[in-house]
Scaffold this motif. Structure first.
Motif, PDB file in Angstrom:
ATOM      1  N   LEU A 104       0.828  -1.205   0.000  1.00  0.00           N
ATOM      2  CA  LEU A 104       0.000   0.000   0.000  1.00  0.00           C
ATOM      3  C   LEU A 104       0.862   1.255   0.000  1.00  0.00           C
ATOM      4  CD1 LEU A 104      -2.855  -1.047   2.449  1.00  0.00           C
ATOM      5  CD2 LEU A 104      -2.917  -0.934  -0.050  1.00  0.00           C
ATOM      6  N   ASN A 105       2.004   1.205   0.684  1.00  0.00           N
ATOM      7  CA  ASN A 105       2.909   2.355   0.682  1.00  0.00           C
ATOM      8  C   ASN A 105       3.428   2.645  -0.723  1.00  0.00           C
ATOM      9  OD1 ASN A 105       2.702   2.894   3.416  1.00  0.00           O
ATOM     10  ND2 ASN A 105       4.418   1.569   3.955  1.00  0.00           N
TER      11      ASN A 105
ATOM     12  N   MET B  19       0.848   6.384  -7.098  1.00  0.00           N
ATOM     13  CA  MET B  19      -0.327   7.173  -7.450  1.00  0.00           C
ATOM     14  C   MET B  19      -0.088   8.657  -7.178  1.00  0.00           C
ATOM     15  SD  MET B  19      -2.067   4.910  -8.855  1.00  0.00           S
ATOM     16  CE  MET B  19      -3.601   5.751  -9.184  1.00  0.00           C
ATOM     17  N   SER B  20       0.677   8.965  -6.150  1.00  0.00           N
ATOM     18  CA  SER B  20       1.030  10.357  -5.883  1.00  0.00           C
ATOM     19  C   SER B  20       1.890  10.907  -7.026  1.00  0.00           C
ATOM     20  CB  SER B  20       1.777  10.456  -4.554  1.00  0.00           C
ATOM     21  OG  SER B  20       2.188  11.778  -4.323  1.00  0.00           O
ATOM     22  N   ALA B  21       2.830  10.115  -7.498  1.00  0.00           N
ATOM     23  CA  ALA B  21       3.674  10.534  -8.619  1.00  0.00           C
ATOM     24  C   ALA B  21       2.845  10.725  -9.885  1.00  0.00           C
ATOM     25  CB  ALA B  21       4.785   9.512  -8.862  1.00  0.00           C
TER      26      ALA B  21
ATOM     27  N   GLU C  35      -0.117  11.791  -9.807  1.00  0.00           N
ATOM     28  CA  GLU C  35      -1.085  12.826  -9.439  1.00  0.00           C
ATOM     29  C   GLU C  35      -2.514  12.298  -9.548  1.00  0.00           C
ATOM     30  OE1 GLU C  35       0.009  15.982 -12.105  1.00  0.00           O
ATOM     31  OE2 GLU C  35       1.567  16.709 -10.748  1.00  0.00           O
ATOM     32  N   ALA C  36      -2.702  11.090  -9.032  1.00  0.00           N
ATOM     33  CA  ALA C  36      -4.014  10.441  -9.083  1.00  0.00           C
ATOM     34  C   ALA C  36      -4.369   9.922  -7.696  1.00  0.00           C
ATOM     35  CB  ALA C  36      -3.994   9.294 -10.087  1.00  0.00           C
ATOM     36  N   ASP C  37      -5.640   9.859  -7.437  1.00  0.00           N
ATOM     37  CA  ASP C  37      -6.129   9.287  -6.191  1.00  0.00           C
ATOM     38  C   ASP C  37      -5.798   7.788  -6.196  1.00  0.00           C
ATOM     39  OD1 ASP C  37      -8.244   7.899  -4.477  1.00  0.00           O
ATOM     40  OD2 ASP C  37      -8.605  10.013  -4.017  1.00  0.00           O
ATOM     41  N   PRO C  38      -5.349   7.232  -5.080  1.00  0.00           N
ATOM     42  CA  PRO C  38      -5.033   5.803  -5.049  1.00  0.00           C
ATOM     43  C   PRO C  38      -6.185   4.907  -5.498  1.00  0.00           C
ATOM     44  CG  PRO C  38      -4.141   6.857  -3.105  1.00  0.00           C
ATOM     45  CD  PRO C  38      -4.979   7.889  -3.821  1.00  0.00           C
ATOM     46  N   ALA C  39      -7.411   5.347  -5.288  1.00  0.00           N
ATOM     47  CA  ALA C  39      -8.569   4.555  -5.716  1.00  0.00           C
ATOM     48  C   ALA C  39      -8.612   4.368  -7.227  1.00  0.00           C
ATOM     49  CB  ALA C  39      -9.858   5.213  -5.227  1.00  0.00           C
ATOM     50  N   GLU C  40      -7.988   5.271  -7.970  1.00  0.00           N
ATOM     51  CA  GLU C  40      -7.941   5.154  -9.436  1.00  0.00           C
ATOM     52  C   GLU C  40      -7.268   3.858  -9.874  1.00  0.00           C
ATOM     53  OE1 GLU C  40      -9.063   6.961 -12.179  1.00  0.00           O
ATOM     54  OE2 GLU C  40     -10.281   7.943 -10.655  1.00  0.00           O
ATOM     55  N   ALA C  41      -6.350   3.346  -9.071  1.00  0.00           N
ATOM     56  CA  ALA C  41      -5.652   2.103  -9.407  1.00  0.00           C
ATOM     57  C   ALA C  41      -6.598   0.909  -9.391  1.00  0.00           C
ATOM     58  CB  ALA C  41      -4.496   1.858  -8.443  1.00  0.00           C
TER      59      ALA C  41
END
Length: 121
Positions: free
Chosen positions: A49-50, A56-58, A60-66
């Motif tokens: 998760l880390n 996802m931060s790199a 520039e997307a919300d982690p939920a997008e994955a």
């Protein structure tokens, strides 16, 4: 579990490509190894998760997008459409302005006809 990892990896790859990033650049931005990113995208790495948060931060997307796998087919269709458009553009670049304008008028006429047929149905 492997199918889930493959789906997450495919989604991350799509998001990376949408941003125009290489695996190496994404890895640099997320402070991870590029081989790790490649393994994640192929579904071969059990991503933490880390690491997901960093990727996802790199991007520039919300982690939920994955986890939005339903967008995979839509994005693939958009990619295919862009490839076809790129082919058309490359063909038109080799033509004169008059020929490009002729193709544009022909395309407009075809689309007008298609749109009219849709209205009549």
């Amino acid at each position: 579990m492997a199918d889930f990892l493959t789906l997450v990896g495919a989604r991350i790859k799509q998001l990376r490509i949408q941003k125009g990033l290489s695996q190496a650049k994404l890895a640099e931005m997320a402070d991870l190894q590029d081989t790790y990113i490649g393994g994640v995208e192929r579904g071969k790495r059990n991503i933490s998760l880390n690491s997901l948060e960093r990727i996802m931060s790199a991007l520039e997307a919300d982690p939920a997008e994955a986890l939005k796998f339903g967008r995979l087919e839509v994005l693939e269709e958009e990619k295919d459409k862009q490839n076809v458009l790129d082919i058309h553009i490359s063909l038109l670049r080799e033509r004169s302005l008059a020929e490009v304008k002729l193709v544009q008028r022909m395309a407009k006429d075809m689309f007008d006809t298609l749109d009219q047929e849709k209205i009549e149905r």
